[in-house]
Motif scaffolding. Structure first.
Motif, short mmCIF file in Angstrom:
data_model
loop_
_atom_site.label_atom_id
_atom_site.label_comp_id
_atom_site.label_asym_id
_atom_site.label_seq_id
_atom_site.Cartn_x
_atom_site.Cartn_y
_atom_site.Cartn_z
N THR A 11 53.29 47.55 -25.46
CA THR A 11 52.75 47.13 -26.74
C THR A 11 53.81 46.32 -27.48
OG1 THR A 11 51.35 49.09 -26.85
CG2 THR A 11 51.74 47.92 -28.91
N ILE A 12 53.43 45.16 -27.92
CA ILE A 12 54.31 44.28 -28.68
C ILE A 12 53.75 44.18 -30.09
CG2 ILE A 12 55.29 41.95 -28.84
CD1 ILE A 12 56.10 43.31 -26.25
N GLY A 13 54.62 44.32 -31.07
CA GLY A 13 54.19 44.20 -32.47
C GLY A 13 53.74 45.53 -33.04
N GLY A 14 53.01 45.47 -34.13
CA GLY A 14 52.50 46.68 -34.78
C GLY A 14 53.49 47.31 -35.74
N GLU A 15 54.64 46.66 -35.96
CA GLU A 15 55.61 47.21 -36.88
C GLU A 15 55.07 47.13 -38.30
OE1 GLU A 15 56.39 44.72 -34.75
OE2 GLU A 15 57.64 45.73 -33.28
N ASP A 16 55.38 48.13 -39.12
CA ASP A 16 54.96 48.16 -40.51
C ASP A 16 56.17 47.85 -41.37
OD1 ASP A 16 53.75 48.52 -42.92
OD2 ASP A 16 53.46 50.68 -42.72
N TYR A 17 56.15 46.68 -41.98
CA TYR A 17 57.26 46.29 -42.84
C TYR A 17 56.92 46.70 -44.27
CZ TYR A 17 58.69 43.70 -38.78
OH TYR A 17 59.06 43.36 -37.50
N ASN A 18 57.39 47.88 -44.66
CA ASN A 18 57.09 48.43 -45.97
C ASN A 18 58.03 47.83 -47.00
OD1 ASN A 18 56.46 49.96 -48.15
ND2 ASN A 18 56.79 51.93 -47.20
N MET A 19 57.62 46.71 -47.55
CA MET A 19 58.45 45.98 -48.50
C MET A 19 58.59 46.72 -49.83
SD MET A 19 59.27 43.53 -46.67
CE MET A 19 59.10 41.87 -46.17
N ALA A 20 57.57 47.45 -50.21
CA ALA A 20 57.60 48.12 -51.52
C ALA A 20 58.46 49.38 -51.49
CB ALA A 20 56.17 48.47 -51.95
N VAL A 25 49.27 43.52 -33.10
CA VAL A 25 49.60 44.29 -31.91
C VAL A 25 48.96 43.60 -30.71
CG1 VAL A 25 49.33 46.51 -30.75
CG2 VAL A 25 49.67 46.44 -33.21
N GLU A 26 49.73 43.48 -29.63
CA GLU A 26 49.17 42.94 -28.40
C GLU A 26 49.78 43.65 -27.21
OE1 GLU A 26 50.11 38.87 -27.22
OE2 GLU A 26 51.83 38.88 -28.55
N GLN A 27 49.05 43.69 -26.12
CA GLN A 27 49.53 44.25 -24.86
C GLN A 27 50.07 43.10 -24.02
OE1 GLN A 27 49.46 47.42 -23.45
NE2 GLN A 27 48.78 48.36 -25.33
N LEU A 80 57.92 42.34 -18.34
CA LEU A 80 58.70 41.22 -17.80
C LEU A 80 58.30 39.91 -18.47
CD1 LEU A 80 60.78 40.18 -15.69
CD2 LEU A 80 58.86 39.89 -14.14
N VAL A 81 57.03 39.72 -18.71
CA VAL A 81 56.52 38.51 -19.36
C VAL A 81 57.12 38.39 -20.76
CG1 VAL A 81 54.43 37.41 -20.30
CG2 VAL A 81 54.40 38.40 -18.00
N ALA A 82 57.15 39.51 -21.49
CA ALA A 82 57.71 39.50 -22.84
C ALA A 82 59.22 39.30 -22.80
CB ALA A 82 57.37 40.81 -23.55
N ALA A 83 59.91 40.01 -21.93
CA ALA A 83 61.38 39.95 -21.88
C ALA A 83 61.91 38.58 -21.45
CB ALA A 83 61.91 41.03 -20.94
N CYS A 84 61.22 37.94 -20.52
CA CYS A 84 61.70 36.65 -19.99
C CYS A 84 60.98 35.45 -20.61
CB CYS A 84 61.57 36.63 -18.47
SG CYS A 84 62.67 37.81 -17.68
N ASN A 85 60.13 35.73 -21.59
CA ASN A 85 59.43 34.66 -22.29
C ASN A 85 58.63 33.78 -21.33
OD1 ASN A 85 58.68 33.45 -24.67
ND2 ASN A 85 60.42 32.07 -24.76
#
Length: 173
Positions: free
Chosen positions: A40-49, A61-63, A67-72
């Motif tokens: 899973t790539i993404g899905g982070e919650d950036y709690n600015m407040a 969020v994406e699946q 290897l595809v993600a690491a080596c672009n």
């Protein structure tokens, strides 16, 4: 002690395609079979407040294959057999020029044995299972002259990527 990692780069473009962080085995003498997994790539919650309610902005969020993600790597799209064979003809012509300069030991046999093993892999595995493959190239390979890695999802849920051994050079980092 410093841990050494091996990066596998495309012998034609110099683009990073894999590393020894993924289980690798030799398949049909001339190919690396690399075990990869969906992640899973993404899905982070950036709690600015800074509040505990989590009112921040979550990323998409994406699946993706690790290897595809690491080596672009980029999905190269769909190909007909005819289109893929046309690409392969040009790629193997360029690769053969590089492989001819290698010793029999580096190549894994004589030039004739290497060419025979490549043909066997293409006929008995790639063309036989052609519709089951997804194709990936390095996002840095703008001209798409380098290796196109094959990806196949197996019936047991495992996922493998295939790369020509002679098309990769290893670099310790």
């Amino acid at each position: 002690t410093r841990t050494v990692m091996i990066i596998y780069k495309d012998i034609i473009t110099g683009c990073e395609l894999a590393s020894d962080a993924y289980p690798v085995e030799v398949f049909q003498k001339v190919v690396y079979k690399i075990k990869v997994e969906l992640t899973t790539i993404g899905g982070e919650d950036y709690n600015m407040a800074g509040d505990e309610a989590g009112g921040g902005m979550a990323t998409d969020v994406e699946q993706k294959l690790n290897l595809v993600a690491a080596c672009n790597l980029d999905d190269a799209g769909d190909f007909t057999k005819k289109q893929y064979l046309a690409y392969l003809k040009g790629y193997l012509k360029t690769l053969t020029k590089k492989v001819e300069k290698l010793s029999d030991e580096e190549r894994g046999g004589s030039m004739k044995e290497w060419q025979s093993s490549i043909q066997k892999f293409i006929k008995t595995f790639v063309l036989k299972n052609f519709t089951e493959f997804q194709f990936f190239t390095s996002s840095e390979d703008m001209d798409k002259t380098g290796m196109m890695m094959l990806c196949k999802y197996e019936d047991d849920g495992s996922v493998y990527m295939y790369a020509f051994k002679a098309g990769l050079v290893s670099e310790k980092v």
